[in-house]
Design a protein around this motif. Structure first.
Motif, PDB file in Angstrom:
ATOM      1  N   GLY A 166      81.251  28.253  39.342  1.00 58.09           N
ATOM      2  CA  GLY A 166      80.038  27.451  39.325  1.00 58.09           C
ATOM      3  C   GLY A 166      80.323  26.007  39.679  1.00 58.09           C
ATOM      4  N   GLY A 167      79.251  25.225  39.817  1.00 58.91           N
ATOM      5  CA  GLY A 167      79.418  23.817  40.114  1.00 58.91           C
ATOM      6  C   GLY A 167      78.174  23.203  40.701  1.00 58.91           C
ATOM      7  N   LEU A 168      78.356  22.016  41.264  1.00 57.71           N
ATOM      8  CA  LEU A 168      77.260  21.270  41.887  1.00 57.71           C
ATOM      9  C   LEU A 168      77.354  21.429  43.397  1.00 57.71           C
ATOM     10  CD1 LEU A 168      74.956  19.147  41.828  1.00 57.71           C
ATOM     11  CD2 LEU A 168      76.758  17.391  41.850  1.00 57.71           C
ATOM     12  N   VAL A 169      76.241  21.767  44.017  1.00 59.25           N
ATOM     13  CA  VAL A 169      76.218  21.952  45.465  1.00 59.25           C
ATOM     14  C   VAL A 169      74.910  21.411  46.004  1.00 59.25           C
ATOM     15  CG1 VAL A 169      75.251  24.275  45.284  1.00 59.25           C
ATOM     16  CG2 VAL A 169      76.572  23.654  47.306  1.00 59.25           C
ATOM     17  N   GLN A 170      74.927  20.935  47.239  1.00 57.51           N
ATOM     18  CA  GLN A 170      73.710  20.419  47.867  1.00 57.51           C
ATOM     19  C   GLN A 170      72.835  21.561  48.362  1.00 57.51           C
ATOM     20  OE1 GLN A 170      74.915  17.675  50.940  1.00 57.51           O
ATOM     21  NE2 GLN A 170      75.144  16.000  49.471  1.00 57.51           N
ATOM     22  N   PRO A 171      71.547  21.319  48.469  1.00 59.20           N
ATOM     23  CA  PRO A 171      70.667  22.350  49.040  1.00 59.20           C
ATOM     24  C   PRO A 171      71.164  22.798  50.402  1.00 59.20           C
ATOM     25  CG  PRO A 171      69.358  20.606  48.059  1.00 59.20           C
ATOM     26  CD  PRO A 171      70.792  20.137  48.017  1.00 59.20           C
ATOM     27  N   GLY A 172      71.138  24.107  50.610  1.00 56.66           N
ATOM     28  CA  GLY A 172      71.651  24.681  51.841  1.00 56.66           C
ATOM     29  C   GLY A 172      73.119  25.061  51.775  1.00 56.66           C
ATOM     30  N   GLY A 173      73.778  24.665  50.708  1.00 51.25           N
ATOM     31  CA  GLY A 173      75.199  24.949  50.563  1.00 51.25           C
ATOM     32  C   GLY A 173      75.485  26.337  50.038  1.00 51.25           C
ATOM     33  N   SER A 174      76.768  26.592  49.804  1.00 49.98           N
ATOM     34  CA  SER A 174      77.220  27.910  49.359  1.00 49.98           C
ATOM     35  C   SER A 174      78.155  27.781  48.162  1.00 49.98           C
ATOM     36  CB  SER A 174      77.960  28.625  50.484  1.00 49.98           C
ATOM     37  OG  SER A 174      77.129  28.822  51.602  1.00 49.98           O
ATOM     38  N   LEU A 175      78.161  28.821  47.354  1.00 52.14           N
ATOM     39  CA  LEU A 175      79.100  28.948  46.244  1.00 52.14           C
ATOM     40  C   LEU A 175      79.449  30.413  46.077  1.00 52.14           C
ATOM     41  CD1 LEU A 175      77.745  26.716  43.299  1.00 52.14           C
ATOM     42  CD2 LEU A 175      79.875  26.386  44.561  1.00 52.14           C
ATOM     43  N   ARG A 176      80.625  30.661  45.536  1.00 50.19           N
ATOM     44  CA  ARG A 176      81.033  32.034  45.230  1.00 50.19           C
ATOM     45  C   ARG A 176      81.396  32.110  43.763  1.00 50.19           C
ATOM     46  NH1 ARG A 176      83.454  36.792  47.513  1.00 50.19           N
ATOM     47  NH2 ARG A 176      85.325  37.491  46.389  1.00 50.19           N
ATOM     48  N   LEU A 177      80.705  32.961  43.044  1.00 52.68           N
ATOM     49  CA  LEU A 177      80.994  33.199  41.632  1.00 52.68           C
ATOM     50  C   LEU A 177      81.878  34.430  41.493  1.00 52.68           C
ATOM     51  CD1 LEU A 177      77.468  32.669  40.007  1.00 52.68           C
ATOM     52  CD2 LEU A 177      79.226  30.974  40.551  1.00 52.68           C
ATOM     53  N   SER A 178      82.786  34.355  40.531  1.00 53.76           N
ATOM     54  CA  SER A 178      83.660  35.481  40.226  1.00 53.76           C
ATOM     55  C   SER A 178      83.569  35.807  38.744  1.00 53.76           C
ATOM     56  CB  SER A 178      85.111  35.152  40.575  1.00 53.76           C
ATOM     57  OG  SER A 178      85.256  34.865  41.946  1.00 53.76           O
ATOM     58  N   CYS A 179      83.769  37.063  38.426  1.00 55.25           N
ATOM     59  CA  CYS A 179      83.773  37.499  37.025  1.00 55.25           C
ATOM     60  C   CYS A 179      84.806  38.604  36.886  1.00 55.25           C
ATOM     61  CB  CYS A 179      82.406  37.999  36.617  1.00 55.25           C
ATOM     62  SG  CYS A 179      82.348  38.772  34.984  1.00 55.25           S
ATOM     63  N   ALA A 180      85.684  38.434  35.930  1.00 61.34           N
ATOM     64  CA  ALA A 180      86.701  39.450  35.668  1.00 61.34           C
ATOM     65  C   ALA A 180      86.560  39.962  34.246  1.00 61.34           C
ATOM     66  CB  ALA A 180      88.093  38.869  35.877  1.00 61.34           C
TER      67      ALA A 180
END
Length: 122
Positions: free
Chosen positions: A9-23
């Motif tokens: 998670g984190g802070l991202v600008q509109p139009g940006g991308s993030l990848r969440l992981s869960c183990a």
């Protein structure tokens, strides 16, 4: 017994991308369904996407075409690739594991992670 740990998670600008992981860790024999839910400010927790052990997926209408869920059964891990992020995607994202079978027992339980904050803002 079983723990789910999210990251990405984190802070991202509109139009940006993030990848969440869960183990998921612990004495796990199998996990039927893994998925992601989110809870925005002042809102109820809602489904984002889920994936079965066989790879079948289901997405909330609000994220279809923008988010992709995937899974690594060998690692008991689930991922959420989020693109074209919008301010309304801002929420705490929770990892979920449904019908987790515990090794050497007949126990089948559901589990939740602690959540990871995603903030979409300029």
């Amino acid at each position: 017994q079983v723990q789910l740990v999210e990251s990405g998670g984190g802070l991202v600008q509109p139009g940006g991308s993030l990848r969440l992981s869960c183990a998921a860790s612990g004495s796990i024999f199998s996990i039927n369904v893994m998925g992601w839910y989110r809870q925005g400010p002042g809102k109820q927790r809602e489904l984002v996407a889920v994936i079965t052990s066989g790879g079948n997926t289901n997405y909330a209408d609000a994220v279809k075409g923008r988010f992709t869920i995937s899974r690594d059964n060998a690692k008991n891990a689930v991922y959420l690739q989020m693109t074209s992020l919008k301010p309304e995607d801002t929420a705490v994202y929770y990892c979920n594991a449904q019908r987790v079978r515990i090794k050497y027992t007949d126990w089948i339980n559901d589990y939740w992670g602690q959540g990871t904050q995603v903030t979409v803002s300029s």
